[in-house]
Design a protein around this motif. Structure first.
Motif, mmCIF file in Angstrom:
data_model
loop_
_atom_site.group_PDB
_atom_site.id
_atom_site.type_symbol
_atom_site.label_atom_id
_atom_site.label_comp_id
_atom_site.label_asym_id
_atom_site.label_seq_id
_atom_site.Cartn_x
_atom_site.Cartn_y
_atom_site.Cartn_z
ATOM 1 N N ILE A 41 0.808 -1.221 0.000
ATOM 2 C CA ILE A 41 0.000 0.000 0.000
ATOM 3 C C ILE A 41 0.841 1.270 0.000
ATOM 4 O O ILE A 41 0.297 2.372 0.063
ATOM 5 N N VAL A 42 2.156 1.130 -0.091
ATOM 6 C CA VAL A 42 3.023 2.306 0.033
ATOM 7 C C VAL A 42 2.747 3.337 -1.053
ATOM 8 O O VAL A 42 2.892 4.544 -0.823
ATOM 9 N N ASP A 43 2.313 2.877 -2.232
ATOM 10 C CA ASP A 43 2.039 3.825 -3.314
ATOM 11 C C ASP A 43 0.857 4.732 -2.997
ATOM 12 O O ASP A 43 0.693 5.776 -3.642
ATOM 13 N N TYR A 44 0.035 4.350 -2.018
ATOM 14 C CA TYR A 44 -1.157 5.129 -1.691
ATOM 15 C C TYR A 44 -0.991 5.927 -0.402
ATOM 16 O O TYR A 44 -1.889 6.692 -0.031
ATOM 17 N N LEU A 45 0.146 5.753 0.269
ATOM 18 C CA LEU A 45 0.389 6.520 1.486
ATOM 19 C C LEU A 45 0.684 7.979 1.132
ATOM 20 O O LEU A 45 1.554 8.241 0.290
ATOM 21 N N PRO A 46 0.002 8.925 1.751
ATOM 22 C CA PRO A 46 0.260 10.344 1.475
ATOM 23 C C PRO A 46 1.509 10.825 2.219
ATOM 24 O O PRO A 46 1.432 11.628 3.147
ATOM 25 N N THR A 47 2.661 10.309 1.814
ATOM 26 C CA THR A 47 3.885 10.570 2.558
ATOM 27 C C THR A 47 4.280 12.041 2.560
ATOM 28 O O THR A 47 5.022 12.476 3.441
ATOM 29 N N ASP A 48 3.778 12.803 1.583
ATOM 30 C CA ASP A 48 4.083 14.230 1.578
ATOM 31 C C ASP A 48 3.256 14.990 2.605
ATOM 32 O O ASP A 48 3.531 16.166 2.874
ATOM 33 N N PHE B 202 -7.343 6.821 12.158
ATOM 34 C CA PHE B 202 -7.700 5.996 11.005
ATOM 35 C C PHE B 202 -7.416 6.773 9.733
ATOM 36 O O PHE B 202 -7.875 7.906 9.568
ATOM 37 N N LEU B 203 -6.659 6.158 8.826
ATOM 38 C CA LEU B 203 -6.358 6.753 7.526
ATOM 39 C C LEU B 203 -7.015 5.918 6.437
ATOM 40 O O LEU B 203 -6.837 4.692 6.398
ATOM 41 N N LEU B 204 -7.768 6.575 5.563
ATOM 42 C CA LEU B 204 -8.316 5.902 4.377
ATOM 43 C C LEU B 204 -7.416 6.232 3.191
ATOM 44 O O LEU B 204 -7.168 7.413 2.908
ATOM 45 N N LEU B 205 -6.938 5.213 2.514
ATOM 46 C CA LEU B 205 -5.999 5.409 1.411
ATOM 47 C C LEU B 205 -6.679 5.112 0.084
ATOM 48 O O LEU B 205 -7.255 4.044 -0.108
ATOM 49 N N ARG B 206 -6.579 6.072 -0.820
ATOM 50 C CA ARG B 206 -7.148 5.907 -2.163
ATOM 51 C C ARG B 206 -6.061 6.125 -3.203
ATOM 52 O O ARG B 206 -5.064 6.805 -2.940
ATOM 53 N N LEU C 45 -10.728 3.201 -3.395
ATOM 54 C CA LEU C 45 -10.298 2.857 -2.050
ATOM 55 C C LEU C 45 -9.370 1.650 -2.084
ATOM 56 O O LEU C 45 -9.716 0.597 -2.605
ATOM 57 N N ARG C 46 -8.174 1.834 -1.511
ATOM 58 C CA ARG C 46 -7.170 0.772 -1.553
ATOM 59 C C ARG C 46 -6.866 0.163 -0.192
ATOM 60 O O ARG C 46 -6.486 -1.001 -0.099
ATOM 61 N N ALA C 47 -7.010 0.933 0.883
ATOM 62 C CA ALA C 47 -6.679 0.390 2.202
ATOM 63 C C ALA C 47 -7.130 1.349 3.294
ATOM 64 O O ALA C 47 -7.382 2.532 3.057
ATOM 65 N N GLY C 48 -7.207 0.803 4.484
ATOM 66 C CA GLY C 48 -7.402 1.600 5.687
ATOM 67 C C GLY C 48 -6.327 1.220 6.684
ATOM 68 O O GLY C 48 -5.938 0.048 6.783
ATOM 69 N N ILE C 49 -5.805 2.195 7.396
ATOM 70 C CA ILE C 49 -4.800 1.946 8.433
ATOM 71 C C ILE C 49 -5.301 2.573 9.725
ATOM 72 O O ILE C 49 -5.665 3.749 9.745
ATOM 73 N N ASP C 50 -5.321 1.803 10.797
ATOM 74 C CA ASP C 50 -5.664 2.402 12.091
ATOM 75 C C ASP C 50 -4.633 2.018 13.136
ATOM 76 O O ASP C 50 -4.099 0.906 13.135
ATOM 77 N N THR C 51 -4.341 2.970 14.010
ATOM 78 C CA THR C 51 -3.310 2.783 15.018
ATOM 79 C C THR C 51 -3.571 3.691 16.202
ATOM 80 O O THR C 51 -4.138 4.775 16.053
ATOM 81 N N ASP C 52 -3.127 3.245 17.379
ATOM 82 C CA ASP C 52 -3.199 4.085 18.570
ATOM 83 C C ASP C 52 -1.810 4.555 19.005
ATOM 84 O O ASP C 52 -1.619 4.991 20.146
#
Length: 264
Positions: free
Chosen positions: A94-101, A218-222, A228-235
């Motif tokens: 999913i790295v291509d969809y992470l808004p790293t900027d 929670f991050l929704l990645l598109r 929609l490509r993935a969701g990431i959730d973390t505490d």
């Protein structure tokens, strides 16, 4: 550099070496204790410990072994490398969809994150996980370039029926898309009319979709086509700190939205 790589290779090629060094870095162990932990034979343990003694990574002490200062250094560094590689493997798809900027926390903070991706039987699995979290949260803050009907419905019900506190900053296009649908516009007006809900509009682009539900981010990645490509959730604390700071910035630079603003 080549000699350092050779030492890394020496350690990495044997899971038993990694386990033994990690155990001794944590404290004193006898050979029997190391055998129980690794399942290795005494002959194998003898070779491992001899190799470690040659490198001054461990020393004999009180009928057993313990890591030296440099042995602890190597063990800690190798554990860090393992953690980085494990996190990279988790994020690889999913790295291509992470808004790293748009994120400035260390990606290692996602090591324990839950990653939800669509499947053939559950194409909306990431969104459904978010909706489930929204339905259980007491407080929600959001900053996003989109606000879909499922999320809107979950928030509206929680605010109206269970006293959820909701604050959201959305791009103007996200709200205009909802307002163009009469049914969704009515639900949005109802949300804005309820106690505990506030929404603001941001004219500038919001490059990601994020919601903080209680203590979970929670991050929704598109992808670039909006799929929609993935969701990431973390505490993770560092991710929560980033989300809170980002939300505060967007909130302070956005314009309040009132129910009357949506009347035609």
């Amino acid at each position: 550099m080549e000699s350092a790589l050779a030492e890394i290779e020496f350690l990495a090629l044997s899971p038993n070496r990694v386990t033994v060094l990690s155990a001794l870095a944590a404290g004193h162990h006898t050979r029997s204790e190391l055998a129980d932990r690794t399942g290795a034979s005494q002959a194998t343990l003898g070779r491992i410990l001899a190799d470690f003694e040659d490198r001054a990574w461990v020393r004999r002490e009180s009928g057993g072994y313990v890591a030296t200062a440099t042995g602890r250094l190597v063990a800690e560094g190798f554990d860090d490398l393992l953690g980085i590689v494990e996190t990279e493997r988790d994020l690889r798809g999913i790295v291509d969809y992470l808004p790293t900027d748009a994120i400035d926390f260390d990606l290692r903070e996602l090591a324990a994150a839950t990653i939800t991706t669509p499947t053939q039987t559950r194409p909306n699995a990431p969104l459904q996980r978010l909706v489930d979290m929204l339905s259980d949260a007491d407080t929600v803050s959001a900053f996003s370039h989109t606000f879909n009907d499922q999320s809107l419905g979950a928030v509206q019900e929680q605010v109206r029926e269970h006293g959820q506190t909701f604050r959201g900053v959305f791009s103007r296009t996200a709200i205009e898309t909802l307002a163009d649908d009469p049914g969704l516009r009515d639900r949005l007006v109802a949300l804005l009319s309820a106690d505990g809900a506030e929404i603001r509009l941001r004219e500038e682009r919001i490059p990601l979709a994020a919601m903080v539900t209680d203590d979970v981010v929670f991050l929704l990645l598109r992808d670039e086509d909006g799929i929609l490509r993935a969701g990431i959730d973390t505490d993770a604390g560092a991710v929560r700190a980033w989300a809170d700071e980002t939300f505060d910035h967007y909130w302070s630079t956005a314009t309040p939205l009132a129910a009357s603003d949506l009347e035609h």
